[in-house]
Design an enzyme around this catalytic site. Sequence first.
Site, PDB file in Angstrom:
ATOM      1  N   ARG A 232       0.844  -1.187   0.000  1.00  0.00           N
ATOM      2  CA  ARG A 232       0.000   0.000   0.000  1.00  0.00           C
ATOM      3  C   ARG A 232       0.881   1.239   0.000  1.00  0.00           C
ATOM      4  O   ARG A 232       1.925   1.284   0.656  1.00  0.00           O
ATOM      5  CB  ARG A 232      -0.931   0.003   1.214  1.00  0.00           C
ATOM      6  CG  ARG A 232      -2.135  -0.909   1.044  1.00  0.00           C
ATOM      7  CD  ARG A 232      -3.070  -0.391  -0.041  1.00  0.00           C
ATOM      8  NE  ARG A 232      -4.274  -1.188  -0.204  1.00  0.00           N
ATOM      9  CZ  ARG A 232      -4.478  -2.087  -1.161  1.00  0.00           C
ATOM     10  NH1 ARG A 232      -3.514  -2.335  -2.032  1.00  0.00           N
ATOM     11  NH2 ARG A 232      -5.626  -2.737  -1.259  1.00  0.00           N
ATOM     12  N   GLU A 261      -3.416   7.978  -4.477  1.00  0.00           N
ATOM     13  CA  GLU A 261      -3.696   7.620  -5.875  1.00  0.00           C
ATOM     14  C   GLU A 261      -4.978   8.289  -6.362  1.00  0.00           C
ATOM     15  O   GLU A 261      -5.935   8.409  -5.594  1.00  0.00           O
ATOM     16  CB  GLU A 261      -3.828   6.102  -5.999  1.00  0.00           C
ATOM     17  CG  GLU A 261      -2.555   5.360  -5.647  1.00  0.00           C
ATOM     18  CD  GLU A 261      -2.723   3.837  -5.727  1.00  0.00           C
ATOM     19  OE1 GLU A 261      -3.814   3.353  -6.116  1.00  0.00           O
ATOM     20  OE2 GLU A 261      -1.756   3.135  -5.392  1.00  0.00           O
ATOM     21  N   HIS A 279      -0.365   1.078 -10.175  1.00  0.00           N
ATOM     22  CA  HIS A 279      -1.121   0.122  -9.360  1.00  0.00           C
ATOM     23  C   HIS A 279      -1.691  -1.006 -10.232  1.00  0.00           C
ATOM     24  O   HIS A 279      -2.879  -1.306 -10.209  1.00  0.00           O
ATOM     25  CB  HIS A 279      -2.250   0.822  -8.599  1.00  0.00           C
ATOM     26  CG  HIS A 279      -2.686   0.058  -7.370  1.00  0.00           C
ATOM     27  ND1 HIS A 279      -3.264   0.666  -6.292  1.00  0.00           N
ATOM     28  CD2 HIS A 279      -2.641  -1.268  -7.064  1.00  0.00           C
ATOM     29  CE1 HIS A 279      -3.548  -0.239  -5.372  1.00  0.00           C
ATOM     30  NE2 HIS A 279      -3.178  -1.426  -5.817  1.00  0.00           N
TER      31      HIS A 279
END
Length: 315
Positions: A232, A261, A279
Site C-alpha cells: 500500500r 492515488e 497500481h
Amino acid sequence: MPIHLLVVTRLSRHHQARIEAAGVHLHMAEDDEARRDVLSRHRDDIRAVMTIGTIGFSAEEMDALPNLGLICAQGVGFEGIDVQAARERGIVVTHGPGTNAETVADHTLGLMLACLRRIPQGDAGLRNGQWQEIRRGAPVLHGRTLGLLGMGNVGRAIARRAHYGFDMPIVYFARQPKSDLDWQHESDPERVAEQADVLVSALPGGPETHHLINDDLLGVMKSDSIVVNVGRGSVVDSDALARAVTDKRIAGAALDVFEHEPEVPQALRDEPRIIMTPHTAGLSPSALDATVELVIQNLEAFRDGRAPVTPVSGT
C-alpha cells in the site's frame, strides 16, 4: 429476489455480466454523481456494496443505506472500509485474500529486475537515438538478499520466486515468525532493512504501517540497495524516499502504489531512478476473475443466510 449491489469501483462489462448472471442486480456508481443518482432512487433496495481497499466505505456511507448488510472488498485490501463502524451496525465485511498473490509476485520480480538492470532507462535511451551513451554495467539480482516487509500470501509468493529462482537469501518482518518457513524472521523492520539488498514492502495499509518506510528506516539501508513497494502506498513516506534516492543514500526504487492515488508526487516523477507503474501489480485476467468469483461466493452466501466465505475478522 435478486440482491441489489452498489458497485463503487471500476468493473468491466464482462465482470458485470458475470455478477448479474449470479442473480445480482447491479447499480454502478464509480463517481459521486452516479452514486447520488443511485441513492436517490434505490437507497432502500441496496443490501450489499462492492468496493476496494483504497476506495473503502465510510460510516456515513453505511448510514445512507438503511438495509445494507454486506460490504465486499474486491481483493485482499480493506483498509479504507470502516470495519469498526460495520461491526457496530451488524454489517459483514469480506475481502479476497490470495486471489492476486501470484500476479503481484510476478510483477514484483519484474520491478526488481527493471530497477537493478536499468531496463526502462535503456529502452528510453534507444528511443532517443542513443547507444553507447547508455551502455553500462548494472547489478544482478541473483544471490542478493531479499528483505520482505510482510509475509502473507503475496510475500510468500515473492519469496518463493526470489529464493528458488534467483538463489536469494530471505529475511522477513512479520508480527510473528511463520513456523512453516525456514527463512530468517526479524521482529524489527529496521533489522530487515539493514540486511536487504532489495527491500520489498508487501504490507497492508492502516495506522500501524503508515510511513513505516521513512527517513529512519531508509537511513540504515545500504547505499547500493533498492526499495520496492507493491503493498500500500501509505507505507512509504514519498518525500523521504525521493530524498534518499536523489542523495544516493540508496540506489533506486520501484513503486506500484502511491499514498494518494492517482496523484503521484512530483519528487517521485522527477527522479529517473525511481520506476513506477500505476497500481497494476495485481491486474491480470486470471486475478481479476478470481476476485470477482470470490465476491460472487460471498454474495451468494449472504443471500442464502450462510456464513461468509472470506470474512474480515470481527464482522
